[in-house]
Design a protein around this motif. Structure first.
Motif, PDB file in Angstrom:
ATOM      1  N   ASP A 166       0.849  -1.191   0.000  1.00 24.70           N
ATOM      2  CA  ASP A 166       0.000   0.000   0.000  1.00 24.70           C
ATOM      3  C   ASP A 166       0.883   1.240   0.000  1.00 24.70           C
ATOM      4  OD1 ASP A 166      -2.221   1.678   0.200  1.00 24.70           O
ATOM      5  OD2 ASP A 166      -2.148   1.669   2.384  1.00 24.70           O
ATOM      6  N   VAL A 167       0.706   2.068  -0.999  1.00 25.86           N
ATOM      7  CA  VAL A 167       1.541   3.259  -1.139  1.00 25.86           C
ATOM      8  C   VAL A 167       0.886   4.413  -0.394  1.00 25.86           C
ATOM      9  CG1 VAL A 167       2.558   4.878  -2.767  1.00 25.86           C
ATOM     10  CG2 VAL A 167       2.347   2.472  -3.382  1.00 25.86           C
ATOM     11  N   ARG A 168       1.597   4.952   0.604  1.00 26.42           N
ATOM     12  CA  ARG A 168       1.054   6.057   1.389  1.00 26.42           C
ATOM     13  C   ARG A 168       1.857   7.339   1.226  1.00 26.42           C
ATOM     14  NH1 ARG A 168       1.083   5.471   7.062  1.00 26.42           N
ATOM     15  NH2 ARG A 168       3.070   4.376   6.882  1.00 26.42           N
ATOM     16  N   ALA A 169       2.930   7.285   0.430  1.00 30.22           N
ATOM     17  CA  ALA A 169       3.873   8.395   0.433  1.00 30.22           C
ATOM     18  C   ALA A 169       3.473   9.536  -0.487  1.00 30.22           C
ATOM     19  CB  ALA A 169       5.266   7.897   0.035  1.00 30.22           C
ATOM     20  N   GLY A 170       2.774   9.255  -1.554  1.00 27.98           N
ATOM     21  CA  GLY A 170       2.549  10.285  -2.551  1.00 27.98           C
ATOM     22  C   GLY A 170       1.285  11.078  -2.343  1.00 27.98           C
ATOM     23  N   GLY A 171       1.333  12.370  -2.669  1.00 25.11           N
ATOM     24  CA  GLY A 171       0.122  13.167  -2.695  1.00 25.11           C
ATOM     25  C   GLY A 171      -0.801  12.675  -3.791  1.00 25.11           C
ATOM     26  N   LEU A 172      -0.204  12.123  -4.863  1.00 23.08           N
ATOM     27  CA  LEU A 172      -0.948  11.507  -5.959  1.00 23.08           C
ATOM     28  C   LEU A 172      -0.441  10.089  -6.100  1.00 23.08           C
ATOM     29  CD1 LEU A 172      -2.989  11.929  -8.274  1.00 23.08           C
ATOM     30  CD2 LEU A 172      -1.063  12.596  -9.713  1.00 23.08           C
ATOM     31  N   ARG A 173      -1.283   9.103  -5.789  1.00 21.03           N
ATOM     32  CA  ARG A 173      -0.853   7.713  -5.771  1.00 21.03           C
ATOM     33  C   ARG A 173      -0.914   7.119  -7.167  1.00 21.03           C
ATOM     34  NH1 ARG A 173      -3.522   5.129  -0.260  1.00 21.03           N
ATOM     35  NH2 ARG A 173      -2.811   6.762   1.166  1.00 21.03           N
ATOM     36  N   MET A 174       0.212   6.560  -7.598  1.00 26.98           N
ATOM     37  CA  MET A 174       0.315   5.974  -8.928  1.00 26.98           C
ATOM     38  C   MET A 174       0.539   4.469  -8.862  1.00 26.98           C
ATOM     39  SD  MET A 174       0.077   8.679 -10.902  1.00 26.98           S
ATOM     40  CE  MET A 174       0.797   8.269 -12.486  1.00 26.98           C
ATOM     41  N   GLY A 175       0.518   3.914  -7.675  1.00 27.16           N
ATOM     42  CA  GLY A 175       0.742   2.485  -7.526  1.00 27.16           C
ATOM     43  C   GLY A 175       0.080   1.962  -6.272  1.00 27.16           C
ATOM     44  N   GLY A 176      -0.049   0.636  -6.181  1.00 31.44           N
ATOM     45  CA  GLY A 176      -0.729   0.003  -5.062  1.00 31.44           C
ATOM     46  C   GLY A 176      -2.210  -0.117  -5.336  1.00 31.44           C
ATOM     47  N   GLY A 177      -2.796  -1.265  -5.014  1.00 36.57           N
ATOM     48  CA  GLY A 177      -4.217  -1.483  -5.284  1.00 36.57           C
ATOM     49  C   GLY A 177      -4.469  -1.636  -6.777  1.00 36.57           C
ATOM     50  N   PRO A 178      -5.749  -1.702  -7.179  1.00 29.85           N
ATOM     51  CA  PRO A 178      -6.058  -1.798  -8.606  1.00 29.85           C
ATOM     52  C   PRO A 178      -5.688  -0.491  -9.316  1.00 29.85           C
ATOM     53  CG  PRO A 178      -7.941  -2.439  -7.231  1.00 29.85           C
ATOM     54  CD  PRO A 178      -6.947  -1.765  -6.336  1.00 29.85           C
ATOM     55  N   LYS A 179      -4.903  -0.565 -10.365  1.00 32.26           N
ATOM     56  CA  LYS A 179      -4.456   0.619 -11.086  1.00 32.26           C
ATOM     57  C   LYS A 179      -4.334   0.306 -12.573  1.00 32.26           C
ATOM     58  CE  LYS A 179      -3.533   3.746  -7.792  1.00 32.26           C
ATOM     59  NZ  LYS A 179      -4.171   3.024  -6.689  1.00 32.26           N
ATOM     60  N   PRO A 180      -4.545   1.324 -13.434  1.00 29.02           N
ATOM     61  CA  PRO A 180      -4.288   1.114 -14.861  1.00 29.02           C
ATOM     62  C   PRO A 180      -2.809   1.193 -15.200  1.00 29.02           C
ATOM     63  CG  PRO A 180      -5.037   3.361 -14.508  1.00 29.02           C
ATOM     64  CD  PRO A 180      -5.102   2.673 -13.166  1.00 29.02           C
ATOM     65  N   PHE A 181      -1.971   1.508 -14.210  1.00 24.53           N
ATOM     66  CA  PHE A 181      -0.549   1.698 -14.439  1.00 24.53           C
ATOM     67  C   PHE A 181       0.229   0.446 -14.040  1.00 24.53           C
ATOM     68  CE2 PHE A 181      -2.436   5.692 -12.812  1.00 24.53           C
ATOM     69  CZ  PHE A 181      -2.447   6.405 -14.004  1.00 24.53           C
ATOM     70  N   GLY A 182       1.085  -0.015 -14.921  1.00 25.56           N
ATOM     71  CA  GLY A 182       1.987  -1.104 -14.581  1.00 25.56           C
ATOM     72  C   GLY A 182       1.327  -2.470 -14.548  1.00 25.56           C
ATOM     73  N   ILE A 183       2.163  -3.449 -14.230  1.00 18.30           N
ATOM     74  CA  ILE A 183       1.742  -4.845 -14.097  1.00 18.30           C
ATOM     75  C   ILE A 183       1.697  -5.191 -12.612  1.00 18.30           C
ATOM     76  CG2 ILE A 183       2.284  -7.237 -14.699  1.00 18.30           C
ATOM     77  CD1 ILE A 183       1.658  -5.502 -17.123  1.00 18.30           C
ATOM     78  N   ASP A 184       0.596  -5.759 -12.155  1.00 21.56           N
ATOM     79  CA  ASP A 184       0.506  -6.140 -10.750  1.00 21.56           C
ATOM     80  C   ASP A 184       1.715  -7.000 -10.373  1.00 21.56           C
ATOM     81  OD1 ASP A 184      -1.885  -4.799 -10.654  1.00 21.56           O
ATOM     82  OD2 ASP A 184      -3.133  -6.611 -10.623  1.00 21.56           O
ATOM     83  N   GLU A 185       2.283  -6.700  -9.223  1.00 14.65           N
ATOM     84  CA  GLU A 185       3.533  -7.357  -8.811  1.00 14.65           C
ATOM     85  C   GLU A 185       3.439  -8.876  -8.883  1.00 14.65           C
ATOM     86  OE1 GLU A 185       6.350  -7.564  -4.817  1.00 14.65           O
ATOM     87  OE2 GLU A 185       5.009  -5.851  -5.092  1.00 14.65           O
ATOM     88  N   GLU A 186       2.306  -9.434  -8.494  1.00 10.54           N
ATOM     89  CA  GLU A 186       2.160 -10.885  -8.482  1.00 10.54           C
ATOM     90  C   GLU A 186       2.097 -11.477  -9.891  1.00 10.54           C
ATOM     91  OE1 GLU A 186      -1.913  -9.016  -7.521  1.00 10.54           O
ATOM     92  OE2 GLU A 186       0.220  -8.635  -7.124  1.00 10.54           O
ATOM     93  N   ASP A 187       1.805 -10.633 -10.903  1.00 12.90           N
ATOM     94  CA  ASP A 187       1.729 -11.103 -12.287  1.00 12.90           C
ATOM     95  C   ASP A 187       3.019 -10.870 -13.066  1.00 12.90           C
ATOM     96  OD1 ASP A 187      -0.928 -11.837 -11.899  1.00 12.90           O
ATOM     97  OD2 ASP A 187      -1.699  -9.887 -12.542  1.00 12.90           O
ATOM     98  N   VAL A 188       3.983 -10.197 -12.452  1.00 13.92           N
ATOM     99  CA  VAL A 188       5.221  -9.863 -13.169  1.00 13.92           C
ATOM    100  C   VAL A 188       6.018 -11.102 -13.568  1.00 13.92           C
ATOM    101  CG1 VAL A 188       7.477  -8.726 -12.938  1.00 13.92           C
ATOM    102  CG2 VAL A 188       5.395  -7.527 -12.261  1.00 13.92           C
ATOM    103  N   PRO A 189       6.177 -12.130 -12.705  1.00 18.30           N
ATOM    104  CA  PRO A 189       6.963 -13.299 -13.139  1.00 18.30           C
ATOM    105  C   PRO A 189       6.447 -13.921 -14.434  1.00 18.30           C
ATOM    106  CG  PRO A 189       6.671 -13.353 -10.760  1.00 18.30           C
ATOM    107  CD  PRO A 189       5.809 -12.234 -11.275  1.00 18.30           C
ATOM    108  N   ALA A 190       5.141 -14.030 -14.590  1.00 15.28           N
ATOM    109  CA  ALA A 190       4.591 -14.604 -15.823  1.00 15.28           C
ATOM    110  C   ALA A 190       4.897 -13.709 -17.011  1.00 15.28           C
ATOM    111  CB  ALA A 190       3.081 -14.810 -15.680  1.00 15.28           C
TER     112      ALA A 190
END
Length: 413
Positions: A166-190
């Motif tokens: 869970d990303v708590r650091a940013g005033g604007l969160r771009m990661g953590g939880g469901p997001k259109p950005f990036g590949i979910d960490e658990e899906d990266v190995p595949a």
């Protein structure tokens, strides 16, 4: 008397830029700049302030860390060209930004192309140019592979990770939880297995967790978790990672009560991450990607008072600028609780007679307000208004076509 009510004090270095009762930007009076660009409104960016910020970062960060500029903050070509001589790389989010970055002379292997929804045409251009594409769509590996075949090259890639933490650091969160950005960490190995099967040139990982954070401790927490994710994923990568883009997230103060980021503390966090990487993957480079922190405080938006009116006891200064040029300063169409940016009457002494006034634009919406009930020098039609902290997410992030008044010129001083 450099403060404003319901807003922050005028930054001290800008307060000292008033000479003979007029704001100077890069040593040039605001009124002379207005004449140079053909009138108001306009954005002016002070290159000395940009260089000073980069120098401060270079002094604070380890020499082993690469500093990248994110063009989304401000893609003005002259500014990007200037920054190209100061930073180690660029990060872009469209073919248009990629062209600006390459035209500035940055080596393609030092340009990262991130963002969801890249078109096939953009992937072909990126592959042909040799920039590094951050994969963040499930179908992007195959599409990029086909793009590489079409132009006869082996595309360079990073994998953008949407972290499980869970990303708590940013005033604007771009990661953590469901997001259109990036590949979910658990899906990266595949996805990494697909990268290997398609023989894409794997360069490393990109984890952009958020932006506009003023809390060094929370930035440290996010960076520590990001490094843990990086190192875990490196163990299943198709090749030893060469690059780890840690994002940045460094914020700047805009409104009353906003503290300045503790740069030494934030730099110590990055140094700790770099040391951790050097111990486990000594051939990899750590990238810190910053946008507004490099340019935000170096910019000023200048508009002109067209009318002065009093409505039921409240003074309004109606200007030729507004939210169509500077959406963020107006509160983003009411999406956030608006707070005044630092503002001043640029053509009046800051220690002269003062009053409380609201600075409004000329658009047909009550949302077109640049400062509400701000303590300002007494102004009249013809005076110039300066809105500070305007070097990032200004001209390119605003609806310039609204009411068809046209775009505001930009100038690098």
């Amino acid at each position: 008397m450099s403060g404003v009510t319901n807003g922050p004090a005028l930054p001290a270095d800008w307060a000292s830029a008033f000479v003979d009762g007029e704001l100077t930007i890069g040593g040039i009076p605001a009124s002379r700049l207005a004449a140079r660009v053909g009138g108001t409104p306009f954005f002016a960016y002070d290159r000395a302030r940009v260089a000073g910020r980069v120098a401060a970062l270079r002094q604070a960060l380890p020499a082993s860390v690469d500093l990248h500029y994110s063009l989304k903050a401000n893609p003005m070509p002259a500014l990007v060209g200037y920054l190209g001589r100061l930073v180690d790389g660029f990060d872009v989010a469209s073919a248009g930004e990629m062209k600006i970055a390459l035209d500035a002379g940055m080596a393609p292997e030092r340009v990262g192309f991130a963002g969801p929804g890249k078109s096939d045409a953009e992937l072909r251009q990126a592959a042909a140019a040799g920039v590094i594409v951050s994969l963040e769509g499930q179908g992007e590996p195959e599409r990029l592979h086909e793009a590489g075949r079409a132009v006869g090259c082996r595309p360079r890639v990073m994998v953008r990770v949407n972290p499980a933490f869970d990303v708590r650091a940013g005033g604007l969160r771009m990661g953590g939880g469901p997001k259109p950005f990036g590949i979910d960490e658990e899906d990266v190995p595949a996805l990494l297995r697909r990268v290997a099967a398609l023989d894409l040139d794997f360069a490393g990982f990109h984890l952009y967790w958020g932006s506009q954070s003023l809390d060094a401790a929370r930035i440290a927490e996010a960076q520590e978790q990001a490094m843990s994710a990086f190192l875990k994923l490196a163990a299943v990568a198709p090749a030893p990672p060469r690059l780890f883009n840690l994002g940045g997230g460094f914020g700047i103060p805009y409104a009353a009560g906003d503290p300045a980021l503790d740069l030494p503390a934030a730099a110590r966090n990055v140094a700790a991450a770099a040391a951790r990487l050097a111990q486990q993957l000594p051939d990899a480079r750590l990238i810190v990607e910053l946008g507004r922190y490099l340019v935000g405080e170096a910019g000023v938006y200048v508009c002109r008072v067209l009318d002065r009116k009093v409505s039921r006891g409240e003074v309004f200064l109606v200007t030729d600028g507004g939210l169509h040029h500077h959406l963020a300063a107006s509160g983003n169409f009411g999406q956030v609780v608006r707070r005044n940016y630092p503002v001043a009457v640029a053509t009046r002494p800051i220690d002269g007679p003062r009053e409380t006034a609201t600075i409004a634009g000329r658009l047909c919406t009550p949302l077109d307000v640049l400062a509400r009930k701000a303590e300002l020098a007494v102004a009249a039609p013809g005076d110039l208004i300066a809105v500070f902290q305007s070097g990032a997410y200004g001209a390119s992030a605003s609806p310039a076509g609204f009411l068809s008044h046209g775009a505001a010129p930009e100038i690098l001083i």
